[in-house]
Motif scaffolding. Sequence first.
Motif, short mmCIF file in Angstrom:
data_model
loop_
_atom_site.label_atom_id
_atom_site.label_comp_id
_atom_site.label_asym_id
_atom_site.label_seq_id
_atom_site.Cartn_x
_atom_site.Cartn_y
_atom_site.Cartn_z
N ARG A 38 37.55 44.13 50.40
CA ARG A 38 38.05 44.74 51.63
C ARG A 38 38.46 43.66 52.61
NH1 ARG A 38 32.35 47.30 53.98
NH2 ARG A 38 31.38 45.32 54.62
N GLN A 39 39.38 44.05 53.49
CA GLN A 39 39.85 43.13 54.51
C GLN A 39 40.04 43.88 55.81
OE1 GLN A 39 43.41 40.90 53.53
NE2 GLN A 39 42.86 39.30 54.97
N ALA A 40 39.32 43.45 56.81
CA ALA A 40 39.45 44.01 58.15
C ALA A 40 40.45 43.19 58.95
CB ALA A 40 38.09 44.03 58.83
N PRO A 41 41.04 43.77 59.98
CA PRO A 41 42.02 43.02 60.79
C PRO A 41 41.43 41.73 61.34
CG PRO A 41 42.09 45.34 61.34
CD PRO A 41 40.91 45.17 60.43
N GLY A 42 42.15 40.64 61.14
CA GLY A 42 41.72 39.36 61.66
C GLY A 42 40.63 38.68 60.87
N LYS A 43 40.25 39.28 59.76
CA LYS A 43 39.18 38.70 58.94
C LYS A 43 39.69 38.39 57.53
CE LYS A 43 35.31 40.88 61.34
NZ LYS A 43 34.05 41.66 61.17
N GLU A 44 38.97 37.54 56.84
CA GLU A 44 39.31 37.23 55.47
C GLU A 44 38.90 38.36 54.54
OE1 GLU A 44 38.99 32.34 55.62
OE2 GLU A 44 37.69 33.51 54.32
N ARG A 45 39.57 38.40 53.41
CA ARG A 45 39.20 39.37 52.37
C ARG A 45 37.78 39.06 51.89
NH1 ARG A 45 43.49 39.86 47.77
NH2 ARG A 45 44.46 41.27 49.27
N GLU A 46 36.98 40.10 51.74
CA GLU A 46 35.60 39.88 51.31
C GLU A 46 35.24 40.77 50.12
OE1 GLU A 46 32.54 40.89 54.09
OE2 GLU A 46 33.37 42.87 54.53
N PHE A 47 34.36 40.26 49.32
CA PHE A 47 33.87 40.96 48.14
C PHE A 47 33.04 42.16 48.56
CE2 PHE A 47 32.23 41.56 43.96
CZ PHE A 47 30.87 41.83 44.09
N VAL A 48 33.21 43.27 47.84
CA VAL A 48 32.43 44.47 48.09
C VAL A 48 31.54 44.79 46.89
CG1 VAL A 48 32.49 46.95 48.56
CG2 VAL A 48 34.15 45.42 49.67
N ALA A 49 32.18 44.92 45.72
CA ALA A 49 31.44 45.32 44.53
C ALA A 49 32.24 44.95 43.29
CB ALA A 49 31.15 46.81 44.53
N ALA A 50 31.53 44.81 42.17
CA ALA A 50 32.19 44.53 40.91
C ALA A 50 31.42 45.18 39.78
CB ALA A 50 32.32 43.02 40.68
N ILE A 51 32.12 45.40 38.68
CA ILE A 51 31.51 46.04 37.52
C ILE A 51 31.98 45.32 36.26
CG2 ILE A 51 33.36 47.77 37.34
CD1 ILE A 51 31.13 49.79 36.53
N SER A 52 31.06 45.11 35.33
CA SER A 52 31.42 44.43 34.09
C SER A 52 32.34 45.31 33.25
CB SER A 52 30.15 44.10 33.31
OG SER A 52 29.44 45.29 32.98
N TRP A 53 32.90 44.72 32.21
CA TRP A 53 33.90 45.45 31.44
C TRP A 53 33.30 46.70 30.78
CZ3 TRP A 53 33.94 46.42 26.16
CH2 TRP A 53 32.93 45.81 25.42
N SER A 54 32.03 46.63 30.40
CA SER A 54 31.40 47.77 29.74
C SER A 54 30.81 48.77 30.73
CB SER A 54 30.27 47.29 28.84
OG SER A 54 29.23 46.73 29.62
N GLY A 55 30.69 48.33 31.98
CA GLY A 55 30.06 49.18 32.98
C GLY A 55 28.56 49.02 33.06
N ALA A 56 28.01 48.16 32.20
CA ALA A 56 26.55 48.02 32.15
C ALA A 56 25.99 47.25 33.35
CB ALA A 56 26.16 47.30 30.86
N ASN A 57 26.80 46.38 33.91
CA ASN A 57 26.34 45.54 35.02
C ASN A 57 27.19 45.77 36.26
OD1 ASN A 57 24.45 44.16 33.30
ND2 ASN A 57 26.19 43.05 32.46
N THR A 58 26.52 45.91 37.38
CA THR A 58 27.21 46.07 38.65
C THR A 58 26.67 45.08 39.67
OG1 THR A 58 25.65 47.80 39.32
CG2 THR A 58 27.71 48.51 38.28
N TYR A 59 27.50 44.71 40.61
CA TYR A 59 27.15 43.71 41.60
C TYR A 59 27.68 44.18 42.96
CZ TYR A 59 26.59 41.08 37.31
OH TYR A 59 26.21 40.69 36.06
N TYR A 60 26.93 43.88 44.00
CA TYR A 60 27.29 44.35 45.33
C TYR A 60 27.09 43.26 46.38
CZ TYR A 60 26.96 48.90 43.09
OH TYR A 60 27.14 49.97 42.25
#
Length: 126
Positions: A38-60
Amino acid sequence: QVQLVESGGGLVQAGGSLRLSCAASGRTISSNAMGWFRQAPGKEREFVAAISWSGANTYYADSVRGRFTISRDNAKNTVYLQMNSLKPEDTAVYSCAVGGLYSTQPGRRPGEYAYWGQGTQVTVSS
């Protein structure tokens, strides 16, 4: 080449929920990790969440853990971001991106992702 289209954004009151979708076309993303940023006005893009290719692992990101849930439906070539208990500080343009092939530990840096959608606006009012 893969095209990503995000949808589901909008205006919501604090405490509310939204479900974002990221639909891929052009080729399958079922073998790739996927991420939301996500990117808010005037701010750098930031990580929110990710998921592995199989869906077994998630990161926030710490700021969303416990409130947001990333998931994927490889049969539909789509990734989702369920956002609950939204706060005004969650206001931003949310974009999905394609990560590494067969990645079980997707990265948190934008440079680790190859293809990006145009994004969908999420606005949370207080």
